[in-house]
Design an enzyme around this catalytic site. Structure first.
Site, PDB file in Angstrom:
ATOM      1  N   ARG A 101       0.812  -1.217   0.000  1.00  0.00           N
ATOM      2  CA  ARG A 101       0.000   0.000   0.000  1.00  0.00           C
ATOM      3  C   ARG A 101       0.849   1.271   0.000  1.00  0.00           C
ATOM      4  O   ARG A 101       0.320   2.362  -0.251  1.00  0.00           O
ATOM      5  CB  ARG A 101      -0.972  -0.008   1.178  1.00  0.00           C
ATOM      6  CG  ARG A 101      -2.247  -0.735   0.811  1.00  0.00           C
ATOM      7  CD  ARG A 101      -3.322  -0.580   1.859  1.00  0.00           C
ATOM      8  NE  ARG A 101      -3.319  -1.667   2.818  1.00  0.00           N
ATOM      9  CZ  ARG A 101      -3.685  -2.915   2.542  1.00  0.00           C
ATOM     10  NH1 ARG A 101      -4.078  -3.237   1.324  1.00  0.00           N
ATOM     11  NH2 ARG A 101      -3.685  -3.853   3.469  1.00  0.00           N
ATOM     12  N   HIS A 105      -0.086   5.330  -1.305  1.00  0.00           N
ATOM     13  CA  HIS A 105       0.030   6.502  -0.432  1.00  0.00           C
ATOM     14  C   HIS A 105       1.176   7.410  -0.852  1.00  0.00           C
ATOM     15  O   HIS A 105       1.172   8.597  -0.522  1.00  0.00           O
ATOM     16  CB  HIS A 105       0.200   6.053   1.018  1.00  0.00           C
ATOM     17  CG  HIS A 105      -1.043   5.458   1.600  1.00  0.00           C
ATOM     18  ND1 HIS A 105      -1.804   6.086   2.560  1.00  0.00           N
ATOM     19  CD2 HIS A 105      -1.674   4.282   1.343  1.00  0.00           C
ATOM     20  CE1 HIS A 105      -2.845   5.323   2.870  1.00  0.00           C
ATOM     21  NE2 HIS A 105      -2.779   4.223   2.144  1.00  0.00           N
ATOM     22  N   ASN A 133      -2.767   8.066   7.070  1.00  0.00           N
ATOM     23  CA  ASN A 133      -1.585   7.255   7.361  1.00  0.00           C
ATOM     24  C   ASN A 133      -1.393   6.943   8.840  1.00  0.00           C
ATOM     25  O   ASN A 133      -0.899   5.872   9.199  1.00  0.00           O
ATOM     26  CB  ASN A 133      -0.327   7.962   6.844  1.00  0.00           C
ATOM     27  CG  ASN A 133      -0.370   8.197   5.346  1.00  0.00           C
ATOM     28  OD1 ASN A 133      -1.135   7.570   4.629  1.00  0.00           O
ATOM     29  ND2 ASN A 133       0.454   9.106   4.872  1.00  0.00           N
ATOM     30  N   HIS A 232      -6.875  -4.467  -1.710  1.00  0.00           N
ATOM     31  CA  HIS A 232      -7.444  -4.883  -0.421  1.00  0.00           C
ATOM     32  C   HIS A 232      -7.725  -6.379  -0.393  1.00  0.00           C
ATOM     33  O   HIS A 232      -8.361  -6.874   0.549  1.00  0.00           O
ATOM     34  CB  HIS A 232      -8.707  -4.089  -0.129  1.00  0.00           C
ATOM     35  CG  HIS A 232      -8.433  -2.666   0.230  1.00  0.00           C
ATOM     36  ND1 HIS A 232      -9.417  -1.710   0.339  1.00  0.00           N
ATOM     37  CD2 HIS A 232      -7.269  -2.023   0.504  1.00  0.00           C
ATOM     38  CE1 HIS A 232      -8.870  -0.546   0.664  1.00  0.00           C
ATOM     39  NE2 HIS A 232      -7.577  -0.708   0.764  1.00  0.00           N
TER      40      HIS A 232
END
Length: 380
Positions: A101, A105, A133, A232
């Site tokens: 991930r 981000h 975060n 996910h």
């Protein structure tokens, strides 16, 4: 363009320092005119060097990303990254989902430049404590171990931004997902912005319409959105992210009607009203295997996050969810393509190859002091 030559600053300092001392006039009997000439000459040289530094920092040509970028400078780079990721999988399987991930981000906030890896400083609020975060991103130590291994093999060559891209790919491949060729050649940012992260990254409450709008800004399609949401397929989410779904969806004081009743009972047990909201639950039914179970769960009303389940309830995205729930190969293909597209995002800001992914490289302070310059005199 992005900075490609910060490591040349010490060399520029040496040139200027040598010139200044070679032109010093220790003999007081020399004429005033000669001394003035040398003083003027030194000033001219100093400003030329400052101009060169600023040019290097700001106007380097745009980065051209390509496969095999390190084939000559660090030929074992990708092997080294994958070996560290294999060890991370054995030590803590969940860490791979966390590292995967990082690409999302990082790349969405001012391009793929490893800005999200920078620790806060007295003068900079970084992205690690941004809303999306804080208490969520983890396993930074895995990237630290990758960087340490690369620095031993090829000091100062492989950027932290490229590490994120390679490690994200490896996290997917090592957990049963697709493998793909990555384009490399990124540079690491010189700064980070908590504010930018807060303004850009979506909330777990986001609906499909908001997500479509966000992805469109980065030239990512509805297909890319749904396929990349399949990230996910592995990992866990916090109770914090779903409390409103369970107890007050859209201010109704009731749970989200899209949640399957049996699944809602499981979530109620996992995340009661008095729960520590940092407690985590699985994002799909096979949280350590990268597969298309995530999409099957969405079809069945078993999406963990609102931003996941909304992909099935929203007309524009539902078709792709159904497609991927039935065709894992198609999901894998589209996911890999989406990761490559997202990896192309760049800010065009100055950059470097960090020695330590958590901090920018130290500037040559002796150069700044000797020439009566401040950090603020150099572009950031």
């Amino acid at each position: 363009g992005k900075l490609q030559n910060l490591h040349t600053l010490p060399l520029l300092h040496c040139l200027l320092f040598s010139h200044k001392h070679n032109n010093t006039v220790p003999n007081k009997t020399k004429t005033t005119g000669t001394m003035l000439f040398h003083t003027h000459n030194n000033i001219v040289i100093m400003f030329i060097m400052i101009f060169i530094i600023n040019t290097i920092l700001v106007t380097s040509s745009p980065l051209v990303l390509r496969p095999g970028y390190y084939s000559k400078t660090c030929p074992k780079a990708e092997t080294i990254v994958r070996d560290v990721m294999k060890k991370a999988l054995v030590k803590e399987p969940r860490s791979l989902a966390s590292v995967m991930r990082f690409q999302f981000h990082d790349c969405f906030v001012n391009g793929c430049d490893a800005s999200m890896l920078l620790d806060d400083t007295p003068t900079m609020l970084g992205e690690k404590l941004a809303l999306s975060n804080i208490n969520s991103l983890r396993s930074f130590e895995v990237v630290d171990r990758v960087k340490e291994a690369l620095e031993k093999a090829c000091p100062g060559v492989v950027s932290c931004a490229d590490i994120i891209i390679m490690a994200s790919r490896d996290a997917v491949a090592l957990t049963g997902g697709p493998d793909w060729e990555v384009k490399l050649g990124r540079l690491d940012s010189l700064t980070a912005s908590q504010e930018d992260s807060n303004n850009i990254m979506p909330s777990p409450r986001a609906n499909a319409s908001a997500l479509i709008t966000l992805f469109k800004k980065y030239n990512l399609s509805v297909k890319d959105l749904v396929a990349l949401s399949g990230s996910h397929s592995i990992g866990q989410g916090r109770c914090f992210s779903i409390m409103f779904r369970l107890y007050n969806q859209s201010g109704s004081g009731k749970p989200d009607p899209a949640i399957d009743p049996h699944f809602r009972a499981e979530l109620d047990k996992l995340c009661p009203l008095n729960v520590d909201q940092n407690k985590t639950g699985n994002l799909d039914a096979t949280p350590v295997i990268f597969d298309n179970q995530y999409f099957k769960d969405l079809v069945g009303g078993r999406g963990f996050l609102n931003s996941d389940q909304t992909l099935f309830t929203f007309t524009q995205t539902r078709g792709f969810v159904k497609l991927y729930s039935e065709d894992q190969s198609k999901f894998f293909k589209d996911f890999a393509e989406g990761m490559v597209k997202m990896g192309d995002l760049q800010s065009g800001r100055p950059g470097e190859v960090r020695k330590n992914c958590r901090v920018v490289n130290p500037r040559p302070a002796h150069f700044l002091i000797e020439n009566n310059l401040q950090d603020s005199d150099l572009p950031m």
